[in-house]
Design an enzyme around this catalytic site. Sequence first.
Site, PDB file in Angstrom:
ATOM      1  N   THR A 189      86.946  63.008  18.521  1.00  0.00           N
ATOM      2  CA  THR A 189      87.615  61.720  18.724  1.00  0.00           C
ATOM      3  C   THR A 189      88.483  61.334  17.530  1.00  0.00           C
ATOM      4  OG1 THR A 189      85.777  60.441  17.788  1.00  0.00           O
ATOM      5  CG2 THR A 189      85.701  60.905  20.158  1.00  0.00           C
ATOM      6  N   ASP A 190      89.329  60.335  17.749  1.00  0.00           N
ATOM      7  CA  ASP A 190      90.143  59.784  16.668  1.00  0.00           C
ATOM      8  C   ASP A 190      89.425  58.565  16.085  1.00  0.00           C
ATOM      9  OD1 ASP A 190      90.555  57.691  18.483  1.00  0.00           O
ATOM     10  OD2 ASP A 190      92.571  58.361  19.016  1.00  0.00           O
ATOM     11  N   GLN A 191      90.092  57.823  15.219  1.00  0.00           N
ATOM     12  CA  GLN A 191      89.461  56.664  14.571  1.00  0.00           C
ATOM     13  C   GLN A 191      89.092  55.558  15.554  1.00  0.00           C
ATOM     14  OE1 GLN A 191      92.272  55.653  11.458  1.00  0.00           O
ATOM     15  NE2 GLN A 191      90.937  56.587   9.933  1.00  0.00           N
ATOM     16  N   VAL A 217      88.319  57.502  20.642  1.00  0.00           N
ATOM     17  CA  VAL A 217      88.919  58.062  21.854  1.00  0.00           C
ATOM     18  C   VAL A 217      89.083  59.572  21.666  1.00  0.00           C
ATOM     19  CG1 VAL A 217      91.019  58.091  23.267  1.00  0.00           C
ATOM     20  CG2 VAL A 217      90.082  55.918  22.454  1.00  0.00           C
TER      21      VAL A 217
END
Length: 139
Positions: free
Chosen positions: A15-17, A20
């Site tokens: 995931t990203d920050q 997501v």
Amino acid sequence: MFVSETEVKVRYAETDQMGVVYHANYLIWMEVGRTKLIEDLGFRYADMEKDGILSPVIDIQISYKKPARYGETVTVKTWVDAYDGLRVTYGYEIYTETGDLAVAASSTHVCVKKDSFRPVSFRRLYPKWHEAYEKAKKS
């Protein structure tokens, strides 16, 4: 049409920050689904590689519908969308834990000799696998 299903737990590293899933990770999950489909049909991609045959991607289409998030378990549905004895197109749908469609995709592959990358007839090399794909493919 035969549809294989497998579940994948979304890991933090995927995931990203914002929590997501990063878009390229869906491609990895598609490979997981494709491998599971092949196993469900009674075959192993690794056995084909032992024979010196590879199945590279020659086309990929992906449409992102809704994000999957960290901590969810997604469901990857995979099937043989089209098959002509040389090329195979796999279809995929990846669903969020709540059942929403996250991704709709397809990937097309061709079998080649590992040493030359020259295409080979899947139908001729693997007649039982060919028969299984003919039975499993989308009508």
